[in-house]
Motif scaffolding. Structure first.
Motif, PDB file in Angstrom:
ATOM      1  N   SER A 184       0.813  -1.221   0.000  1.00  7.71           N
ATOM      2  CA  SER A 184       0.000   0.000   0.000  1.00  7.71           C
ATOM      3  C   SER A 184       0.843   1.267   0.000  1.00  7.71           C
ATOM      4  CB  SER A 184      -0.924   0.010   1.220  1.00  7.71           C
ATOM      5  OG  SER A 184      -0.162   0.006   2.434  1.00  7.71           O
TER       6      SER A 184
ATOM      7  N   ASN B 152       2.282   3.025  -2.367  1.00 10.49           N
ATOM      8  CA  ASN B 152       1.922   4.061  -3.341  1.00 10.49           C
ATOM      9  C   ASN B 152       0.662   4.818  -2.929  1.00 10.49           C
ATOM     10  OD1 ASN B 152       0.181   1.925  -3.806  1.00 10.49           O
ATOM     11  ND2 ASN B 152       0.443   1.918  -6.030  1.00 10.49           N
ATOM     12  N   THR B 153      -0.292   4.098  -2.335  1.00 11.14           N
ATOM     13  CA  THR B 153      -1.524   4.753  -1.882  1.00 11.14           C
ATOM     14  C   THR B 153      -1.239   5.730  -0.743  1.00 11.14           C
ATOM     15  OG1 THR B 153      -2.806   2.800  -2.483  1.00 11.14           O
ATOM     16  CG2 THR B 153      -3.835   4.346  -0.953  1.00 11.14           C
ATOM     17  N   LYS B 154      -0.375   5.331   0.162  1.00  9.94           N
ATOM     18  CA  LYS B 154      -0.062   6.189   1.303  1.00  9.94           C
ATOM     19  C   LYS B 154       0.764   7.404   0.876  1.00  9.94           C
ATOM     20  CE  LYS B 154      -0.390   2.507   4.770  1.00  9.94           C
ATOM     21  NZ  LYS B 154      -1.524   3.098   5.487  1.00  9.94           N
TER      22      LYS B 154
ATOM     23  N   GLY C 285       0.614   8.658  -2.099  1.00  7.95           N
ATOM     24  CA  GLY C 285      -0.352   9.452  -2.854  1.00  7.95           C
ATOM     25  C   GLY C 285      -1.214  10.326  -1.970  1.00  7.95           C
TER      26      GLY C 285
ATOM     27  N   GLU D  85       4.857   8.253  -8.307  1.00  8.43           N
ATOM     28  CA  GLU D  85       3.570   8.809  -7.882  1.00  8.43           C
ATOM     29  C   GLU D  85       3.510  10.319  -8.119  1.00  8.43           C
ATOM     30  OE1 GLU D  85       0.629   7.495  -6.579  1.00  8.43           O
ATOM     31  OE2 GLU D  85       1.463   5.624  -7.340  1.00  8.43           O
TER      32      GLU D  85
ATOM     33  N   GLU E  54       3.915  -1.005  -9.288  1.00  7.48           N
ATOM     34  CA  GLU E  54       3.525   0.395  -9.448  1.00  7.48           C
ATOM     35  C   GLU E  54       3.111   0.694 -10.882  1.00  7.48           C
ATOM     36  OE1 GLU E  54       3.080   4.599  -8.765  1.00  7.48           O
ATOM     37  OE2 GLU E  54       3.033   2.839  -7.463  1.00  7.48           O
TER      38      GLU E  54
ATOM     39  N   GLN F 175      -0.271  -0.875 -11.805  1.00 11.14           N
ATOM     40  CA  GLN F 175      -1.387  -0.181 -11.155  1.00 11.14           C
ATOM     41  C   GLN F 175      -1.659   1.164 -11.844  1.00 11.14           C
ATOM     42  OE1 GLN F 175      -0.957   0.086  -6.894  1.00 11.14           O
ATOM     43  NE2 GLN F 175      -0.754  -2.125  -6.647  1.00 11.14           N
TER      44      GLN F 175
ATOM     45  N   ARG G  19      -5.223   2.252 -13.514  1.00  8.97           N
ATOM     46  CA  ARG G  19      -5.900   3.531 -13.223  1.00  8.97           C
ATOM     47  C   ARG G  19      -6.275   4.241 -14.514  1.00  8.97           C
ATOM     48  NH1 ARG G  19      -1.388   4.241  -9.716  1.00  8.97           N
ATOM     49  NH2 ARG G  19      -1.840   3.653  -7.565  1.00  8.97           N
TER      50      ARG G  19
END
Length: 328
Positions: A31, A33-35, A37, A235, A273, A276, A280
């Motif tokens: 997670s 990349n989400t964090k 981001g 990111e 990465e 994903q 997206r």
């Protein structure tokens, strides 16, 4: 920098540092990349304020002329700390002959000829890592402070190279501070200009690529830090709403080739990465504004730069070559 802006920068730095520590502890990976981001999507933004530029009438041009004459003649064996600080304090000059052809060229030659002592190398690093240098007006719209910020990163990449291949003057604590500051800089820098009118190169994202490449080769950085920096730049790159059209994609493609070839861990982190990012895009409607199209073509340029290289691992090459549709 105003106190409020310093606080904003520090808040971003603390968030990123905490994330890096979680990666180092093995608490975050899938997670990440989400964090990252989430941090990038909530950055501070301030109104434009006047930029204070160095006074190029203080003798800097005469000093540069003298030093560069001596260094070309290989008769220069040292400079004073005061001269070093005068050079560093003029990195923010919008005059291309002072900043780029002058100070940057001098540092290149001075490092090759070992003109600077170890204490001066450390002085240069610690000066350039200061918030007032790296983050000067960074939360504001495009402004002339970009030259000082960007060339600080460029000189730091030269110093990191000198430390890695020859001088070994950086201790572990300073190297970690360098990572901290670079991660914060990547998050906050939104000025993507390349060559700017009569002032010459700004080129922040090329200089970021230079420093990332050096840190990828570092024997001091942990794998967690290298993964963190790679995911963060990707990111950040995919969020930039202004174009990177002055070769930045080629420089970042070269950095990515360096890091994914180091170890399978980096290769797999990159592939996760990249895939994903592709998903997206597939799930996003066609852009309807300039920023959206800019992001799409920024990615296309990065993809093109990667495809043109022949030094990626096979699995990465297969992944990027499968996306030629994005080039059209």
């Amino acid at each position: 920098m105003m106190a409020d802006e310093l606080k904003q920068v520090d808040d971003v730095r603390i968030q990123l540092r905490n994330l890096r520590q979680q990666v180092q502890a093995g608490a975050v990976f899938q997670s990440l990349n989400t964090k990252i981001g989430a941090v990038l999507d909530n950055l501070p933004s301030n109104d434009e304020t006047p930029v204070s530029l160095p006074d190029d009438g203080d003798g800097i041009k005469d000093l540069l002329k003298l030093l560069n004459q001596q260094i070309r003649a290989t008769t220069l064996d040292k400079i004073t700390d005061d001269q070093l600080m005068q050079l560093l304090n003029h990195l923010g000059s919008p005059d291309v002959d002072v900043r780029d052809r002058g100070i940057y060229f001098f540092f290149n030659d001075a490092l090759q000829q070992h003109v600077l002592s170890d204490s001066q190398l450390r002085l240069a690093v610690n000066t350039l890592l200061q918030d007032r240098v790296l983050f000067n007006h960074i939360t504001e719209p495009e402004n002339t402070a970009i030259f000082g910020r960007s060339f600080a990163v460029m000189i730091l990449s030269l110093l990191a190279y000198a430390d890695r291949v020859d001088a070994h003057f950086l201790d572990a604590e300073t190297t970690m501070r360098l990572v901290d500051q670079l991660a914060t800089y990547i998050a906050l820098e939104n000025d993507t200009r390349g060559f700017v009118g009569t002032s010459g190169w700004a080129h922040a994202y090329t200089h970021i690529g230079n420093l990332l490449d050096e840190l990828a080769e570092s024997q001091v950085l942990t794998r967690a830090d290298k993964v963190f920096l790679m995911i963060e730049i990707l990111e950040k790159y995919r969020r930039l709403g202004t174009p990177l059209i002055f070769g930045e994609s080629r420089r970042l493609a070269a950095y990515l080739a360096t890091v994914v070839n180091l170890n399978d861990l980096y290769e797999q982190a990159f592939l996760q990465e990249w895939r994903q990012w592709r998903v997206r895009l597939s799930n996003t409607p066609q852009p309807e504004d300039e920023a959206g199209w800019t992001r799409l073509f920024n990615r296309s340029r990065l993809l093109s730069a990667m495809i043109l290289r022949e030094d990626y691992p096979e699995e990465v090459s297969n992944a990027i070559n499968a996306e030629v549709d994005f080039l059209s």
